[in-house]
Each structure stands twice: as structure tokens, then as C-alpha cells.
Design an enzyme around this catalytic site. Structure first.
Site, PDB file in Angstrom:
ATOM      1  N   CYS A  99      -2.109   8.655   3.203  1.00  0.00           N
ATOM      2  CA  CYS A  99      -1.775   8.253   1.828  1.00  0.00           C
ATOM      3  C   CYS A  99      -2.907   8.584   0.858  1.00  0.00           C
ATOM      4  CB  CYS A  99      -1.447   6.768   1.777  1.00  0.00           C
ATOM      5  SG  CYS A  99      -2.728   5.755   2.527  1.00  0.00           S
ATOM      6  N   GLU A 102       0.890  -1.175   0.000  1.00  0.00           N
ATOM      7  CA  GLU A 102       0.000   0.000   0.000  1.00  0.00           C
ATOM      8  C   GLU A 102       0.916   1.210   0.000  1.00  0.00           C
ATOM      9  OE1 GLU A 102      -3.012  -0.382  -0.445  1.00  0.00           O
ATOM     10  OE2 GLU A 102      -3.504  -2.348   0.365  1.00  0.00           O
TER      11      GLU A 102
HETATM   12  O1  LIG Z   1      -2.639   6.591   5.112  1.00  0.00           O
HETATM   13  C1  LIG Z   1      -3.197   5.612   4.704  1.00  0.00           C
HETATM   14  C2  LIG Z   1      -4.424   4.935   5.253  1.00  0.00           C
HETATM   15  C3  LIG Z   1      -5.607   5.807   5.336  1.00  0.00           C
HETATM   16  C4  LIG Z   1      -6.907   5.023   5.464  1.00  0.00           C
HETATM   17  O2  LIG Z   1      -6.902   3.835   5.789  1.00  0.00           O
HETATM   18  O3  LIG Z   1      -7.954   5.625   5.222  1.00  0.00           O
END
Ligand SMILES: O=CCCC(=O)O
Length: 500
Positions: free
Chosen positions: A298, A264
Site C-alpha cells: 500500500c 488502512e
Molecule cells: O501494504 C501495506 C503495509 C506495508 C507496511 O507495513 O510497510
């Protein structure tokens, strides 16, 4: 153990500052520890064991030994342990939220929100444990029967980031433990204590020794320790959340041992606002998405494209809303935006602002580092809004990971799609429109693993999470897909001797 902490805990036992290896709380073999800073005050508030590659073998071997019996436990038993873990995390939600705030800086309300989001994973994967199913088939050869069974892949390693230290762990561990895998976690050097607290609660929930181990390490030792885990012959699965640059290194190292990998990675996510959008809805969603954790997610909106007819109006709404954010230490009542987590992010934010100014961008709000000024000791940066953003700017091609919101203008839908897709990454894309035909076209044409349609929040335990292009591969959360990342499929073929 928790008596010198800068905050009070209802359950002081939750604060753990040793590694958990095969069910034993231990120091690193070197005896060394590293400092953990509170980003809101720039002060060291605790220390953790600085594990190195020499500590990895014991942790992986313990996980491998535990796997020999854990893999055979009944799925209902695994579901019950997961539900007990879920309950204990719920009972300790506010203490865990305080640890998260002191580790990564986000306001307490956001840390509590992260806990609530993360608990979706323990709950969801408890259900998934009992719903793993194979197939039965009558093939072309009439005397045969073909069937598949799914089995846990083995010892899994999780390399996790600091921005959502509870949610990222529970998303990975929930799936792995439901599948029947054991797991060794390497937390980020900024956030070891939230993961160690989860490990303590996993013990209390009854998971057998060695099923869930945690090896904290410093920034300096992170590459070597991570590589040693990825190269260990008894490790069969690696899951990583972090930058695309490091994700490529993880993939290369794991390729040598042909390990199954989930990645990810970075997002550089576009957010499109069309002339016919509900601007108040779009602005509210964008505020929550962009300034959450000071821009350090992210899936945050990295490039905001606004159609010509509503550009000025939308910029005005945003400037008002962002100007009302209250910046301060995450533990202070009423604060709505905390610091960035590391001083490195401040340098990057300053470079982005200088570059945007040089290329003609207007800084309509903020634009300055607060760290070291006006009594701000922590790593604070002003909520910032840039108008007149251009594709040549660093804010268009690099992830900001800071509270900088850059507004780009577009004219037509085709142009918006072309610019949104003009990136090597493809994690999430968002758009706001009331036109149903356009909604369908954009769902199909935007290059991303997750598409937010009139929403800036599509993350949930029930929904597959993951990117395409250089945002990685594999899915976390969602039905079947996430648990499959921790399983292998075996095919059985039976020949019937007295075929009718
Ligand atoms: O930063 C990454 C994960 C954010 C999320 O799970 O919504």
C-alpha cells in the site's frame, strides 16, 4: 497434516488447515473447503475451510466469553503471553516464511524480512501493555477531582490483506491483545495458512481459548462473512487493511452499529527526486520500495516525479537496476522478484501498459506479462519502467499493484508538491533532496500521513502508521496511539465532602 506440501517444514505441526474457533480446530459448518493457489506455479497447493456468515456467531460469542476474563488479566500477564508468542514466532521464522512465499509469491528473503519486521510488533506491544495510563486532574470546581481510566473496548474483528499476511496480523493483534481485547481474524482467501500458523503459536504461547480465533473464507464468501462480522452486536471494534473502495463499505456497515473502526487503505504514493538529491541513494531506496513484492504494498511508490535536470540520468540508473532483477518462483534460490499474487493484477498491469503507450509513454524496460510464456506458469509480469509518464494516464490515478514504475518529469518544487497532492489519497509521500529548508517545507506541505525524507522505508513498530484523506483513519503501531484504537476512556469525577 503437512505431508503433502510442496515444501519441507522443520515443524510440520505449524501447518494448520482448519479454522480456530474458541480454541477448537474446526471445519466450516457447510463442510466446504476452498482451493489456495501458489502464485509462482498457478497450482493448488492446499485447501482451507470455506466459512460463511453462519460460522460467525459461534466465533464472536466465543471471543466475547473469553473477553469476560481476558479483559481483567493483569497487563504484565498479557505482556508475558505476547513475549512468549514473539519467541515462538522467532523460533519458527523460516517455516512461516516458506508458507508466506507459497501463499503470496514473494521471494523467501522478502518473506523472512516480513517476519523480522512483524516481530517488531509483538515485541513492541508487549511493552505497551504495561504502559497504558490514565490521568488525574484538579478541575475548576474546587471540591472535585477528575480522572480517566482506559479499558479494552471488547471483541475486535480484523479483516486483513494478502500482501503482508504476517505483519498486518501482528500489527493489529499485538495492539488488541496487549489492550485486553479478544480478536476474530478473517484472513484473505489467498493467505489463510500463515494466519492459522500464528494462531497455533498463540495457543502454544498460552493465550486462553477464544482470545484469538481465525475464520478463513473463499473470495466468493468474503463480502458476506465480513459483513456478518461487522454487523454482529457483540463486536465493538473493526480494523481493516485493503482498498479504499472496500474500506468505504466497511465504514458504512460499521456506522450502523457505531463500531469503532481503523482503516488502512490505498496509497497512490508519490516519490519526488530533486536535482540536488543523492541519485544513488534515491535509486536504491526506490528499487526496494517499488519492486518489493512485485509492487504490491500500500505504501509503494506509485508515481515517481523526477526534476528535469536529473530525469534522464535517474531513468538510466533505474533501467540498469530493474533490468538486473531476477524473476522467478519465490522459493528459487537467487530470485529477487516473484509473481503478483492474483491473476487479476496481471489484467490490470496490461491495461496500464496499453493506456500508457496510447498516451505517448515510452516503455524502456519490460511491459509484458510472462504468465503462460517462456515456461512461466505463475502470475509473472516483467519489471517495467515507463518514461514520459503523464497525469492523464491510468498509472497516475490508479494504484498499480504490479512491478510498473512510471517516471513523471517536473520543473519546480511548487509544481512537484501540487502534483504529489493531486490525489484523493494520502498514505505516504517520499522525497529526496539535500536542501534542509526544502525538507522542512515538504514535510509540512505534502498531504500524507507518513513522509519519507531521503528514505523509502519508514514503517516500524515504534512509528505511527496510517493515512489521511481517502487513505483512511486511525493509527497502527507507535506509542500510545495504536493501543488506544482498542481502548475506551472512562472519566471518573469525585466530589470531596470535606474539601480543605
Ligand atoms: O501494504 C501495506 C503495509 C506495508 C507496511 O507495513 O510497510
Amino acid at each position: 497434516m503437512a505431508k503433502n506440501l510442496p515444501f519441507k517444514m522443520n515443524n510440520p505441526d505449524l501447518f494448520r488447515d482448519k479454522s480456530l474457533i474458541g480454541g477448537e480446530w474446526k471445519e466450516a459448518k457447510s463442510g466446504k473447503r476452498f482451493d489456495v493457489y501458489d502464485p509462482g506455479s498457478n497450482k493448488v497447493w492446499a485447501t482451507a475451510p470455506d466459512n460463511t456468515p453462519e460460522d460467525t456467531d459461534e466465533a464472536v460469542k466465543a471471543a466475547y466469553e473469553a473477553f469476560q476474563t481476558y479483559r481483567k488479566t493483569n497487563p504484565r500477564q498479557r505482556a508475558q503471553w505476547l513475549l512468549k508468542w514473539d519467541q515462538l514466532i522467532r523460533d519458527n521464522r523460516d517455516d512461516l516464511a516458506r508458507i508466506v512465499t507459497y501463499e503470496c509469491g514473494k521471494p523467501i528473503a522478502e518473506s523472512q524480512g516480513e517476519l523480522d519486521y512483524a516481530l517488531g510488533f509483538t515485541w513492541w506491544f508487549a511493552g505497551e501493555a504495561e504502559r497504558v495510563m490514565g490521568t488525574v486532574q484538579v478541575p475548576a470546581a474546587p471540591s472535585r477531582r477528575v480522572f480517566t481510566v482506559k479499558q479494552p473496548i471488547g471483541v475486535a474483528v480484523a479483516l486483513v490483506p494478502w500482501n503482508f499476511p504476517i505483519a498486518m496480523i501482528l500489527r493489529k493483534a499485538g495492539a488488541a491483545l496487549a489492550a485486553g481485547c479478544t480478536m476474530v481474524v478473517k484472513p484473505s482467501p489467498e493467505t489463510p495458512f500463515s494466519v492459522l500458523a500464528l494462531a497455533y503459536l498463540a495457543e502454544q504461547a498460552g493465550f486462553p481459548k477464544g482470545v484469538f480465533s481465525v475464520l478463513p473464507t473463499s473470495l466468493e464468501n468474503t463480502p458476506a462473512l465480513s459483513e456478518a462480522l461487522c454487523r454482529h452486536p457483540l463486536v465493538k471494534k473493526v480494523t481493516f487493511t485493503g482498498s479504499t473502495r472496500v474500506g468505504k463499505l466497511v465504514a458504512k456497515i460499521c456506522a450502523d452499529g457505531l463500531k469503532k473502526v481503523t482503516l488502512e487503505l490505498g496509497g497512490n504514493c508519490p516519490f519526488l527526486v530533486f536535482d540536488d538529491a543523492d541519485l544513488d541513494q534515491a535509486a536504491a531506496q526506490l528499487m526496494a520500495l517499488k519492486y518489493r513484492h512485485a509492487g504490491q504494498a500500500c505504501i509503494t511508490a506509485n508515481r515517481v516525479y523526477v526534476q528535469k535536470g536529473v530525469y534522464d540520468k535517474f531513468a538510466k540508473i533505474l533501467a540498469e537496476k530493474a533490468g538486473a532483477l531476477k524473476v522467478g518462483h519465490g522459493a528459487t534460490e537467487g530470485v529477487t522478484m516473484g509473481p503478483v499474487t492474483t491473476p487479476r493484477s496481471l489484467d490490470k498491469a496490461e491495461a496500464h501498459i496499453a493506456d500508457a503507450k496510447k498516451l505517448g509513454g515510452q516503455i524502456v524496460l519490460g511491459g509484458n506479462k510472462l504468465h503462460g510464456t517462456k515456461g512461466y506458469d505463475g502470475y509473472f509480469f516483467e519489471p517495467t519502467l515507463i518514461t514520459g509518464a503523464k497525469k492523464e494516464m491510468m498509472v497516475a490515478s490508479e494504484e498499480q499493484f504490479s512491478p510498473i514504475l512510471a517516471l513523471f518529469e517536473f520543473d519546480t518544487e511548487d509544481e512537484a508538491v501540487q502534483r504529489a497532492n493531486d490525489t484523493s489519497m494520502g498514505l505516504a509521500s517520499y522525497f529526496f533532496t539535500k536542501n534542509i529548508d526544502r525538507t522542512w517545507r515538504l514535510l509540512e506541505n505534502l498531504e500524507a500521513g507518513m513522509i519519507g525524507m531521503n528514505t523509502g522505508n519508514s514503517s516500524a513498530a515504534e512509528s505511527p502508521f496510517g493515512g489521511i484523506k481517502e487513505s483512511g483513519y486511525g493509527k497502527e503501531s507507535g506509542k500510545d496511539v495504536a493501543i488506544n484504537e482498542y481502548m475506551v476512556t472512562k472519566t471518573g469525577t469525585l466530589t470531596l465532602s470535606d474539601h480543605y
